[in-house]
Write a protein that holds these residues in place. Structure first.
Motif, PDB file in Angstrom:
ATOM      1  N   LEU A 138      50.508  58.641  73.009  1.00 30.55           N
ATOM      2  CA  LEU A 138      49.586  58.160  71.970  1.00 30.55           C
ATOM      3  C   LEU A 138      50.302  58.067  70.625  1.00 30.55           C
ATOM      4  O   LEU A 138      50.101  57.113  69.858  1.00 30.55           O
ATOM      5  N   LYS A 139      51.135  59.050  70.324  1.00 31.41           N
ATOM      6  CA  LYS A 139      51.921  59.005  69.080  1.00 31.41           C
ATOM      7  C   LYS A 139      52.841  57.796  69.079  1.00 31.41           C
ATOM      8  O   LYS A 139      52.956  57.076  68.073  1.00 31.41           O
ATOM      9  N   GLN A 140      53.527  57.561  70.204  1.00 31.87           N
ATOM     10  CA  GLN A 140      54.413  56.406  70.294  1.00 31.87           C
ATOM     11  C   GLN A 140      53.640  55.099  70.135  1.00 31.87           C
ATOM     12  O   GLN A 140      54.093  54.167  69.466  1.00 31.87           O
ATOM     13  N   ALA A 141      52.466  55.046  70.781  1.00 33.25           N
ATOM     14  CA  ALA A 141      51.662  53.825  70.719  1.00 33.25           C
ATOM     15  C   ALA A 141      51.235  53.523  69.284  1.00 33.25           C
ATOM     16  O   ALA A 141      51.267  52.365  68.839  1.00 33.25           O
ATOM     17  N   LYS A 142      50.854  54.555  68.546  1.00 33.06           N
ATOM     18  CA  LYS A 142      50.375  54.356  67.176  1.00 33.06           C
ATOM     19  C   LYS A 142      51.498  53.934  66.240  1.00 33.06           C
ATOM     20  O   LYS A 142      51.278  53.186  65.284  1.00 33.06           O
ATOM     21  N   SER A 143      52.702  54.397  66.519  1.00 33.96           N
ATOM     22  CA  SER A 143      53.829  54.049  65.642  1.00 33.96           C
ATOM     23  C   SER A 143      54.538  52.771  66.074  1.00 33.96           C
ATOM     24  O   SER A 143      55.369  52.248  65.324  1.00 33.96           O
ATOM     25  N   SER A 144      54.189  52.254  67.244  1.00 31.87           N
ATOM     26  CA  SER A 144      54.900  51.096  67.786  1.00 31.87           C
ATOM     27  C   SER A 144      54.545  49.793  67.076  1.00 31.87           C
ATOM     28  O   SER A 144      55.366  48.869  67.011  1.00 31.87           O
ATOM     29  N   GLY A 145      53.314  49.701  66.596  1.00 31.36           N
ATOM     30  CA  GLY A 145      52.859  48.452  65.995  1.00 31.36           C
ATOM     31  C   GLY A 145      52.461  47.410  67.023  1.00 31.36           C
ATOM     32  O   GLY A 145      52.091  46.282  66.653  1.00 31.36           O
ATOM     33  N   PHE A 146      52.501  47.753  68.309  1.00 32.85           N
ATOM     34  CA  PHE A 146      52.106  46.796  69.336  1.00 32.85           C
ATOM     35  C   PHE A 146      50.594  46.575  69.286  1.00 32.85           C
ATOM     36  O   PHE A 146      49.836  47.497  68.976  1.00 32.85           O
ATOM     37  N   PRO A 147      50.141  45.364  69.576  1.00 36.03           N
ATOM     38  CA  PRO A 147      48.706  45.081  69.523  1.00 36.03           C
ATOM     39  C   PRO A 147      47.959  45.755  70.675  1.00 36.03           C
ATOM     40  O   PRO A 147      48.542  46.085  71.701  1.00 36.03           O
ATOM     41  N   GLY A 148      46.666  45.931  70.473  1.00 33.48           N
ATOM     42  CA  GLY A 148      45.823  46.474  71.533  1.00 33.48           C
ATOM     43  C   GLY A 148      45.404  47.904  71.274  1.00 33.48           C
ATOM     44  O   GLY A 148      45.874  48.576  70.342  1.00 33.48           O
ATOM     45  N   VAL A 150      45.366  51.671  71.386  1.00 34.50           N
ATOM     46  CA  VAL A 150      46.480  52.600  71.557  1.00 34.50           C
ATOM     47  C   VAL A 150      46.297  53.451  72.810  1.00 34.50           C
ATOM     48  O   VAL A 150      47.279  53.887  73.422  1.00 34.50           O
ATOM     49  N   ARG A 151      45.045  53.684  73.204  1.00 26.81           N
ATOM     50  CA  ARG A 151      44.808  54.425  74.447  1.00 26.81           C
ATOM     51  C   ARG A 151      45.341  53.631  75.636  1.00 26.81           C
ATOM     52  O   ARG A 151      45.938  54.196  76.567  1.00 26.81           O
ATOM     53  N   GLY A 152      45.111  52.323  75.623  1.00 28.81           N
ATOM     54  CA  GLY A 152      45.608  51.473  76.687  1.00 28.81           C
ATOM     55  C   GLY A 152      47.128  51.450  76.727  1.00 28.81           C
ATOM     56  O   GLY A 152      47.742  51.469  77.804  1.00 28.81           O
ATOM     57  N   LEU A 153      47.754  51.405  75.555  1.00 28.25           N
ATOM     58  CA  LEU A 153      49.211  51.428  75.493  1.00 28.25           C
ATOM     59  C   LEU A 153      49.756  52.734  76.070  1.00 28.25           C
ATOM     60  O   LEU A 153      50.738  52.738  76.822  1.00 28.25           O
ATOM     61  N   LYS A 169      55.962  44.454  74.838  1.00 23.36           N
ATOM     62  CA  LYS A 169      55.359  44.647  73.508  1.00 23.36           C
ATOM     63  C   LYS A 169      53.840  44.785  73.611  1.00 23.36           C
ATOM     64  O   LYS A 169      53.072  44.216  72.836  1.00 23.36           O
ATOM     65  N   GLY A 170      53.436  45.571  74.578  1.00 25.16           N
ATOM     66  CA  GLY A 170      52.018  45.809  74.827  1.00 25.16           C
ATOM     67  C   GLY A 170      51.823  46.215  76.278  1.00 25.16           C
ATOM     68  O   GLY A 170      52.792  46.496  76.998  1.00 25.16           O
TER      69      GLY A 170
END
Length: 353
Positions: A138-148, A150-153, A169-170
């Motif tokens: 979740l931390k990585q997802a939030k800092s990634s900037g990828f769309p969608g 963050v739970r899904g990422l 990228k998603g």
């Protein structure tokens, strides 16, 4: 944030559509953890042995997107809360209720249950490792900037590895791995309502009645399946020509869940070996009849079309005028008022196990 409920009072309040029932039984130190909840919107529909670990894993993660329901929904998708090697080993070599590869578990696993070994088969060790890995993702997802979402990422990273999320990228598309990761994410997010509020009962105390009620409460949100369930938990139901159908289709045979007596049998096992049907459960306990004015949490309630031979439904009294029940096809295990759980005219009586 956790709330510890004490004994002696039975209070019900409606707060932001969340029903909280406190059942008045004596609290012991050993059972204190069972009377805890978090601020994540409540947790329902999970086996008792998983509940405290899901709550602990959620508490250990500072990410707001982490909730008990998210962990529960993921466990359901991964293993259906199974813990045996026969049922919780995948063709790819993933093992245990959280479906870890041994190499991945070596990174995230700890001896969280304190039994002297770190094992992906131990519920506590597995769920806490799942929580650590998801929290990191979740931390990585939030800092990634990828769309969608963050739970899904994060879920995609758990399933396919974070490298695949970076590659696409998603969340990987349906064209990747025959849609396995894409569908994994969609299914888990769709399961969230099954495992989160609004209904949350906290049961504090010890003894067979409190333990049975606690187990039943842990299954709120589990689907109804005619003929489903038993001492070992939910199972696939069946249709008998009359029951198990919804809009003309046999749904019981494809639903893993409980019917009313299956839920009761599960709740009281292994301390009480109750028979399978509601009528038989009445027969086994009718020598301990209880008047409606003297009901206590954990008592069994029965409804009939006329006489003991026509009993068709059983529920467990939850205190404060409510019951926990598996009502009918198309519904889930639920908390319901005693007065409207089934037709009032059909109420037959109560017994104590």
């Amino acid at each position: 944030m956790k709330v510890l409920i004490g004994a002696a009072a039975a209070v019900a309040g409606l707060v932001v559509l969340a029903l909280l029932v406190v059942v008045g039984v004596v609290v012991s130190d050993d059972d204190a953890s069972a009377a805890e909840t978090t601020g994540g919107g409540g947790l329902r529909g999970v086996p008792t042995e998983f509940r405290k670990w899901i709550l602990k894993a959620d508490d250990a993660c500072a990410e707001q997107e982490m909730t008990p329901a998210l962990l529960a929904a993921q466990l359901w998708q991964e293993s259906k809360f199974e813990t045996s090697p026969e049922k919780a080993t995948s063709g790819a070599g993933a093992q245990g209720p959280a479906q870890f590869l041994p190499s991945t578990f070596a990174t995230w696993g700890r001896d969280d249950d304190g039994n002297g070994e770190t094992s992906l088969w131990d519920i506590g060790d597995a769920v806490m490792a799942q929580g650590r890995m998801m929290c990191s993702l979740l931390k990585q997802a939030k800092s990634s900037g990828f769309p969608g979402d963050v739970r899904g990422l994060a879920l995609a990273g758990y399933n396919a590895g974070w490298g695949r999320v970076e590659q696409f990228k998603g969340v990987p598309p349906k064209s990747f791995a025959n849609g396995e990761t894409f569908n994994y994410v969609q299914l888990i997010l769709s399961y969230l309502p099954r495992f989160q509020g609004p209904s949350l009962i906290q049961v504090s105390g010890s003894g067979s009645a409190a333990d049975a009620l606690r187990k039943a409460v842990g299954r709120i949100g589990t689907p109804y399946a005619w003929g489903g369930g038993g001492p070992n938990g939910p199972s696939r139901g069946f249709c008998d020509g009359t029951n198990g159908y919804l809009n003309g289709d046999c749904v019981a045979s494809s639903t893993i869940g409980f019917d009313c007596s299956g839920l009761v049998q599960y709740a009281f096992a292994p301390k009480a070996n109750l028979p399978r049907t509601a009528a038989a459960q009445y027969g086994a306990t009718s020598d301990r009849a209880v008047s409606r004015s003297d009901l206590k949490p954990g008592d069994l309630l029965f409804w009939s079309h006329g006489g003991s031979g026509s009993i068709y439904h059983v529920a467990i009294y939850a205190g404060d005028g409510n019951v926990v029940q598996a009502p009918r096809t198309g519904r889930d295990v639920e908390l319901a008022p005693l007065t409207s759980a089934m037709p009032e005219r059909d109420y037959y009586g109560a017994t104590r196990v």
